[in-house]
Motif scaffolding. Structure first.
Motif, PDB file in Angstrom:
ATOM      1  N   LEU A  68       0.563  -1.135   0.153  1.00 26.68           N
ATOM      2  CA  LEU A  68      -0.171   0.173  -0.324  1.00 26.68           C
ATOM      3  C   LEU A  68       1.027   1.382  -0.308  1.00 26.68           C
ATOM      4  O   LEU A  68       0.676   2.628  -0.822  1.00 26.68           O
ATOM      5  CB  LEU A  68      -1.017   0.077   1.300  1.00 26.68           C
ATOM      6  N   LYS A  69       1.978   0.996   0.965  1.00 32.87           N
ATOM      7  CA  LYS A  69       2.760   2.324   0.611  1.00 32.87           C
ATOM      8  C   LYS A  69       3.480   2.460  -1.031  1.00 32.87           C
ATOM      9  O   LYS A  69       3.590   3.514  -0.976  1.00 32.87           O
ATOM     10  CB  LYS A  69       3.758   2.102   1.995  1.00 32.87           C
ATOM     11  N   ASP A  70       4.161   1.448  -0.739  1.00 33.88           N
ATOM     12  CA  ASP A  70       4.512   1.276  -2.383  1.00 33.88           C
ATOM     13  C   ASP A  70       3.404   2.121  -3.357  1.00 33.88           C
ATOM     14  O   ASP A  70       4.271   3.255  -4.723  1.00 33.88           O
ATOM     15  CB  ASP A  70       4.636   0.261  -3.312  1.00 33.88           C
ATOM     16  N   GLN A  71       2.378   1.565  -3.708  1.00 28.88           N
ATOM     17  CA  GLN A  71       1.239   2.275  -4.412  1.00 28.88           C
ATOM     18  C   GLN A  71       0.679   3.962  -4.875  1.00 28.88           C
ATOM     19  O   GLN A  71       0.111   4.546  -4.922  1.00 28.88           O
ATOM     20  CB  GLN A  71       0.254   1.808  -4.137  1.00 28.88           C
ATOM     21  N   ALA A  75       1.693   6.654  -6.561  1.00 31.61           N
ATOM     22  CA  ALA A  75       0.649   7.616  -6.716  1.00 31.61           C
ATOM     23  C   ALA A  75       1.237   9.266  -7.200  1.00 31.61           C
ATOM     24  O   ALA A  75       0.615   9.959  -7.660  1.00 31.61           O
ATOM     25  CB  ALA A  75      -0.387   7.311  -6.275  1.00 31.61           C
ATOM     26  N   LEU A  76       1.691   9.410  -6.329  1.00 33.95           N
ATOM     27  CA  LEU A  76       2.774  10.683  -5.927  1.00 33.95           C
ATOM     28  C   LEU A  76       3.078  11.108  -7.301  1.00 33.95           C
ATOM     29  O   LEU A  76       3.646  12.103  -7.354  1.00 33.95           O
ATOM     30  CB  LEU A  76       3.133  10.864  -4.909  1.00 33.95           C
ATOM     31  N   GLU A  77       4.151   9.991  -7.244  1.00 37.83           N
ATOM     32  CA  GLU A  77       4.879  10.710  -8.959  1.00 37.83           C
ATOM     33  C   GLU A  77       4.072  10.793  -9.838  1.00 37.83           C
ATOM     34  O   GLU A  77       4.568  11.349 -10.476  1.00 37.83           O
ATOM     35  CB  GLU A  77       5.841   8.902  -8.714  1.00 37.83           C
ATOM     36  N   LEU A  78       2.354   9.748  -9.821  1.00 35.24           N
ATOM     37  CA  LEU A  78       2.220   9.533 -10.648  1.00 35.24           C
ATOM     38  C   LEU A  78       1.589  11.527 -11.374  1.00 35.24           C
ATOM     39  O   LEU A  78       1.560  11.883 -12.026  1.00 35.24           O
ATOM     40  CB  LEU A  78       1.493   9.082 -11.877  1.00 35.24           C
ATOM     41  N   ALA A 123      -6.687  17.454   2.658  1.00 32.78           N
ATOM     42  CA  ALA A 123      -6.491  16.885   1.221  1.00 32.78           C
ATOM     43  C   ALA A 123      -6.143  15.769   0.710  1.00 32.78           C
ATOM     44  O   ALA A 123      -6.219  15.171   0.042  1.00 32.78           O
ATOM     45  CB  ALA A 123      -6.202  18.134   0.496  1.00 32.78           C
ATOM     46  N   TYR A 124      -4.972  15.723   1.825  1.00 30.66           N
ATOM     47  CA  TYR A 124      -3.805  14.468   1.625  1.00 30.66           C
ATOM     48  C   TYR A 124      -4.849  13.361   1.850  1.00 30.66           C
ATOM     49  O   TYR A 124      -4.413  12.028   1.486  1.00 30.66           O
ATOM     50  CB  TYR A 124      -3.012  14.726   2.814  1.00 30.66           C
ATOM     51  N   ASP A 125      -5.966  13.084   3.272  1.00 25.76           N
ATOM     52  CA  ASP A 125      -5.846  11.996   3.402  1.00 25.76           C
ATOM     53  C   ASP A 125      -7.352  11.723   2.421  1.00 25.76           C
ATOM     54  O   ASP A 125      -7.276  11.019   2.024  1.00 25.76           O
ATOM     55  CB  ASP A 125      -7.140  12.316   4.767  1.00 25.76           C
ATOM     56  N   GLU A 126      -7.886  12.706   1.901  1.00 26.63           N
ATOM     57  CA  GLU A 126      -8.531  12.772   0.997  1.00 26.63           C
ATOM     58  C   GLU A 126      -8.250  11.816   0.265  1.00 26.63           C
ATOM     59  O   GLU A 126      -8.590  10.523  -0.665  1.00 26.63           O
ATOM     60  CB  GLU A 126      -9.441  13.857  -0.356  1.00 26.63           C
ATOM     61  N   PHE A 127      -6.555  12.505  -0.386  1.00 21.78           N
ATOM     62  CA  PHE A 127      -6.041  11.193  -1.815  1.00 21.78           C
ATOM     63  C   PHE A 127      -5.221   9.649  -1.271  1.00 21.78           C
ATOM     64  O   PHE A 127      -5.810   9.167  -2.019  1.00 21.78           O
ATOM     65  CB  PHE A 127      -4.886  12.170  -1.625  1.00 21.78           C
ATOM     66  N   VAL A 128      -5.198   9.620  -0.096  1.00 22.11           N
ATOM     67  CA  VAL A 128      -5.236   8.090   0.199  1.00 22.11           C
ATOM     68  C   VAL A 128      -5.950   7.737  -0.175  1.00 22.11           C
ATOM     69  O   VAL A 128      -6.041   6.117   0.095  1.00 22.11           O
ATOM     70  CB  VAL A 128      -4.272   8.705   1.602  1.00 22.11           C
ATOM     71  N   ARG A 129      -7.248   8.097   0.516  1.00 22.88           N
ATOM     72  CA  ARG A 129      -8.072   7.098   0.820  1.00 22.88           C
ATOM     73  C   ARG A 129      -8.990   6.879  -1.010  1.00 22.88           C
ATOM     74  O   ARG A 129      -9.557   6.208  -0.826  1.00 22.88           O
ATOM     75  CB  ARG A 129      -9.388   8.365   1.150  1.00 22.88           C
TER      76      ARG A 129
END
Length: 294
Positions: free
Chosen positions: A49-52, A56-59, A70-76
């Motif tokens: 999950l941490k790798d994904q 996703a942050l790289e993309l 905003a970060y919590d929504e991104f991780v969700r």
């Protein structure tokens, strides 16, 4: 020997003759049973999950977020996409799940911390600030995943967002509003504060301090910066003041504290003049006479 150890010993002896097939020994099985942190299925899933999230942050192209929400929504969103693969299997097991407990379980750790005379306290290698009224008191701190709730004599007296730290630096969760009153009495102390950089609520305030420190005397620079923090914190104009400071920096001008207070500080509301005309007391006698006649 306890009961579970005796049962484990019998099970180990039962498969001892098959150790060449299972590549396991009684000692290695006992080691796995004794160390509960060796939960490969959970730890492996957490690592993937941490790798994904990292991919996703790289993309995404950058790792900047407006706020924690905003970060919590991104991780969700990443977690929901990952869980869709197991949606069918989860629906099968969902029918066998029991109801949730009636009351919420304990999802926090409790620690004690004493508020120093500087208005700070330390929890898990992170320095936090507290209101001045709590100086000298020992608090019961409930450490949640995202916040800290501080209790004094069973009453909630302070709550703050939880900060993090690294192995190389000590974390800090400082609220500049807690130090405004003390800095107003001694503005020169602002320059020498160990956590001075954490007192700037916006990037514009930090850039303004650098300009003040360069172009003004130390005394006037500290006094002006403390006044700006007071204006932002006590009058609720932090965002508007940051925009104005950015505009002044673009023009190459220094902030004028008096003009900014006149512009942003709330003015005293003028109370309207109310004139009350008192009726003549004889009118009440007239009403009583009319009631008697009726």
């Amino acid at each position: 020997m306890s009961s579970w150890k005796r049962q484990l010993d019998r099970q180990c002896r039962g498969i001892e003759s098959h150790r060449d097939i299972f590549f396991i020994t009684p000692y290695s099985w006992l080691w796995a049973r004794a160390h509960k942190n060796e939960n490969g299925s959970v730890e492996s899933s957490h690592r993937y999950l941490k790798d994904q999230i990292d991919q996703a942050l790289e993309l995404r192209g950058h790792r900047d977020f407006a706020d924690r929400a905003a970060y919590d929504e991104f991780v969700r969103g990443v977690v929901m996409r990952r869980n869709r693969r197991n949606a069918a299997a989860f629906q099968v097991e969902r029918e066998c799940l029991l109801d949730l407990p009636e009351y919420r379980t304990t999802d926090f750790a409790e620690e004690e911390a004493r508020v120093t005379r500087c208005g700070t306290f330390t929890v898990r290698c992170v320095l936090y600030s507290a209101p001045s009224r709590l100086i000298g008191h020992r608090l019961k701190v409930r450490v949640y995943s995202d916040r800290l709730d501080c209790y004094l004599s069973g009453a909630l007296v302070h709550s703050t967002a939880r900060a993090t730290h690294t192995s190389k630096s000590r974390g800090r969760g400082i609220d500049y509003r807690h130090f405004i009153d003390s800095l107003k009495r001694k503005p020169q102390a602002f320059r020498g504060l160990a956590f001075r950089d954490e007192l700037f609520p916006r990037e514009a305030c930090r850039r303004t301090w650098e300009r003040l420190d360069r172009d003004m005397t130390p005394r006037n620079a500290c006094k002006t910066m403390v006044g700006l923090l007071e204006l932002a914190g006590n009058h609720g104009v932090e965002a508007q003041l940051a925009e104005r400071l950015d505009a002044l920096l673009e023009l190459g001008e220094l902030p004028d504290l008096k003009k900014l207070f006149d512009e942003f500080a709330p003015r005293q509301a003028e109370c309207p003049v109310v004139v009350v005309e008192m009726p003549d007391a004889s009118l009440y006698d007239t009403l009583l006479d009319e009631e008697v006649l009726a």
